[in-house]
Scaffold this active site. Structure first.
Site, PDB file in Angstrom:
ATOM      1  N   GLU A 170      -5.031   3.730  12.440  1.00 24.50           N
ATOM      2  CA  GLU A 170      -4.433   4.429  11.292  1.00 24.50           C
ATOM      3  C   GLU A 170      -5.443   4.854  10.234  1.00 24.50           C
ATOM      4  OE1 GLU A 170      -1.053   2.413   9.711  1.00 24.50           O
ATOM      5  OE2 GLU A 170       0.063   2.586  11.565  1.00 24.50           O
ATOM      6  N   GLU A 359       2.444   0.997  18.109  1.00 26.91           N
ATOM      7  CA  GLU A 359       3.269   0.194  17.188  1.00 26.91           C
ATOM      8  C   GLU A 359       4.588   0.903  16.972  1.00 26.91           C
ATOM      9  OE1 GLU A 359       1.509  -0.673  13.325  1.00 26.91           O
ATOM     10  OE2 GLU A 359      -0.425  -1.138  14.252  1.00 26.91           O
TER      11      GLU A 359
HETATM   12  C1  GBH Z   1       1.473  -0.201  10.232  1.00 23.36           C
HETATM   13  O1  GBH Z   1       1.308   0.892   9.378  1.00 23.36           O
HETATM   14  C2  GBH Z   1       0.211  -1.035  10.308  1.00 23.36           C
HETATM   15  O2  GBH Z   1      -0.657  -0.570  11.338  1.00 23.36           O
HETATM   16  C3  GBH Z   1       0.489  -2.497  10.534  1.00 23.36           C
HETATM   17  O3  GBH Z   1      -0.673  -3.248  10.326  1.00 23.36           O
HETATM   18  C4  GBH Z   1       1.619  -2.930   9.639  1.00 23.36           C
HETATM   19  O4  GBH Z   1       1.850  -4.304   9.678  1.00 23.36           O
HETATM   20  C5  GBH Z   1       2.839  -2.143  10.069  1.00 23.36           C
HETATM   21  O5  GBH Z   1       2.607  -0.816   9.814  1.00 23.36           O
HETATM   22  C6  GBH Z   1       4.152  -2.523   9.399  1.00 23.36           C
HETATM   23  O6  GBH Z   1       4.199  -2.097   8.076  1.00 23.36           O
HETATM   24  O7  GBH Z   1       3.941   3.721  -0.144  1.00 23.36           O
HETATM   25  O8  GBH Z   1       2.309   5.479   0.224  1.00 23.36           O
HETATM   26  O9  GBH Z   1       1.617   3.199   0.221  1.00 23.36           O
HETATM   27  C7  GBH Z   1       2.464   1.658   9.186  1.00 23.36           C
HETATM   28  C8  GBH Z   1       2.220   2.952   8.491  1.00 23.36           C
HETATM   29  C9  GBH Z   1       1.553   3.985   6.488  1.00 23.36           C
HETATM   30  C10 GBH Z   1       3.273   2.382   6.422  1.00 23.36           C
HETATM   31  C11 GBH Z   1       1.364   3.815   5.011  1.00 23.36           C
HETATM   32  C12 GBH Z   1       3.097   2.192   4.955  1.00 23.36           C
HETATM   33  C13 GBH Z   1       2.345   3.141   2.949  1.00 23.36           C
HETATM   34  C14 GBH Z   1       3.072   4.143   2.187  1.00 23.36           C
HETATM   35  N1  GBH Z   1       2.050   2.759   7.064  1.00 23.36           N
HETATM   36  N2  GBH Z   1       2.595   3.389   4.370  1.00 23.36           N
HETATM   37  S1  GBH Z   1       2.705   4.133   0.492  1.00 23.36           S
END
Ligand code: GBH
Length: 453
Positions: A170, A359
């Protein structure tokens, strides 16, 4: 030809790879053990106000010691694969230099134990726990080279037994969210120009990683990455909206996945960034665009797109309404169709040889009942819905080869600490006892029958 029986239509391909995923900082604990060096997440989580409740990954699920138990969970589920990540700072405590044999030994033990249990290891080399000693972190181009060296070393040590490597997990989360908006480690809020350079170093690290693995791994090793591209659902399933989804996918991922799949930055990205566009050196884009053996995507949520001829880009991304269904993580809108449309748009745009879901999963309103079990009906509902659209992708012949549920067990959920739990096994963080949730029972049956019921 496949039998067109009604039951057959709900099946997954016979060799479909079912798995579970985790990441080092989220589960290992043992933060100071056996020579592990500090990472940006150790510093961030120990900085007051950064992580909910002041939670840290110091202990997490203690998987550094309890990995045999975790392998037993995988075995009981019947899954064929486990995706885990390697803590770079266990191997090179300062990010580069002399390797730490005790760290290498740990991953050797883990890989050997998985293989002995009949479970295929899929390794992510970087899931955000950057060694803190690397000066400037991802702001520094040298970090990308350090990653390449670390990737070369791991490929040399593990590729006799590990056949599938993901370089990074990511890009958005360890570049923009760490250096532009600052919600994740290292928590910086840099100007856009500097953040764009960080993005470039991220994709460059991936490219150098691919090159390093190919140069150092045994024949038959496959290389890819685990990316969370922005993905979309056509507002209506008609050719114009479907085209709009593809265009939006290509445009909005210009700084990451599009650059990797096409080996260049789209003009529209460079123009939009203007003077803030990243500095690119000769040869970078060739490395970044090296053809991959597979592409893995992490799928959680996505937005709807509609064709809109009044816009220069030809489409509009529709905002989520406040009342749209979501899981307890505020960003996690429930959009099951996106797993199909994400895979389809990516397949049609870039024709990857093989695709995986590295995932998919969710936080849920987990409560331990009197009998000690978590009946996470909401998570079962979420997974079943997404799975229906995954099965459509397989049924229609997209090159989807496997699926990893996030996550094997409750763990350190980054800035949410232990307040948002995403496992199909409950973890009691006082006793470290793992208990299958209802979703684990559901997943076990899916894996056993290889079909939706
Ligand atoms: C995954 O990311 C991760 O790879 C993993 O480690 C994690 O545990 C899993 O999700 C579950 O959450 O409000 O703008 O900060 C998921 C994709 C992208 C989700 C960024 C959270 C943050 C949005 N992530 N997002 S913000």
């Amino acid at each position: 030809a496949a039998a067109a029986s009604a039951a057959g239509n709900l099946s997954f391909p016979p060799d479909f790879l079912w798995g579970c995923a985790t990441a080092s900082y989220q589960i290992e604990g043992a933060a100071k053990e056996d020579g592990r060096g500090p990472t940006v997440w150790d510093i961030f989580s120990h900085t007051p106000g950064k992580v909910a409740n002041g939670d840290t990954g110091d202990v997490a699920c203690d998987s550094y010691h309890r990995y045999p138990e975790d392998i037993a969970l995988l075995k009981a589920l019947g899954v064929k694969a486990y995706r885990f990540s390697i803590a770079w700072s266990r191997i090179f405590p300062e990010g580069r230099g002399k390797p730490n044999q005790k760290g290498v030994d740990y991953y050797n033990r883990l890989v050997d134990a998985l293989l002995a249990a009949g479970i295929t290891p899929h390794v992510t080399l970087f899931h955000w726990d950057l060694p803190a000693a690397l000066p400037g972190g991802w702001q520094n181009r040298d970090t990308a080279y350090a990653f390449g060296d670390y990737a070369a070393f791991m490929a040399g040590r593990l590729s006799d037994r590990v056949k599938q490597f993901m370089t990074v997990n990511e890009l958005l989360c360890f570049t923009d969210l760490g250096y532009l908006t600052g919600g994740k480690a290292p928590g910086l809020k840099l100007p856009q120009k500097d953040a764009n350079q960080v993005r470039h170093h991220g994709v460059l690290a991936h490219g150098l990683g691919v090159q390093a693995i190919r140069a150092n791994a045994k024949a038959g090793t496959r290389v890819g990455l685990a990316e969370n591209p922005s993905i979309y659902v056509p507002a209506v399933e008609t050719p114009d909206h479907i085209e709009a989804v593809k265009k939006a996918t290509r445009d909005t991922n210009a700084m990451f996945l599009t650059a990797i799949m096409e080996g260049r930055y789209l003009d529209s990205y460079l123009t939009a960034q203007g003077k803030d566009a990243p500095k690119v050196q000769e040869g970078d884009m060739k490395l970044i665009g090296a053809p991959l053996d597979f592409l893995s995507i992490n799928v959680y949520t996505g937005k709807m797109v509609r064709a809109d001829v009044s816009k220069p880009e030809g489409y509009a991304i529709l905002p989520m309404t406040g009342e749209a269904p979501r899981m307890p993580s505020k960003w996690l809108y429930v959009t099951p169709e996106v797993i199909y449309w994400g895979l389809r748009a990516i397949s049609e745009l870039w024709k990857p040889k093989a695709l995986y879901i590295s995932e998919n999963g969710c936080s849920a309103d987990d409560k331990v009942s009197d009998d000690g079990k978590v009946y996470d009906t909401d998570r079962v509902m979420y997974l079943r819905n997404y799975m229906t659209h995954l099965q459509r992708a397989a049924r229609e012949g997209l090159p989807i080869k496997g699926y990893f549920v996030w996550s094997l067990m409750d763990n350190f959920e980054w800035e949410d600490g232990y307040t948002k739990l995403v496992g199909i096994h409950h973890v009691d963080f006082k006793t470290q006892k793992r208990t299958p949730k209802l979703s684990a029972d559901w997943y076990r049956e899916l894996v056993r029958t290889n079909r939706l019921v």
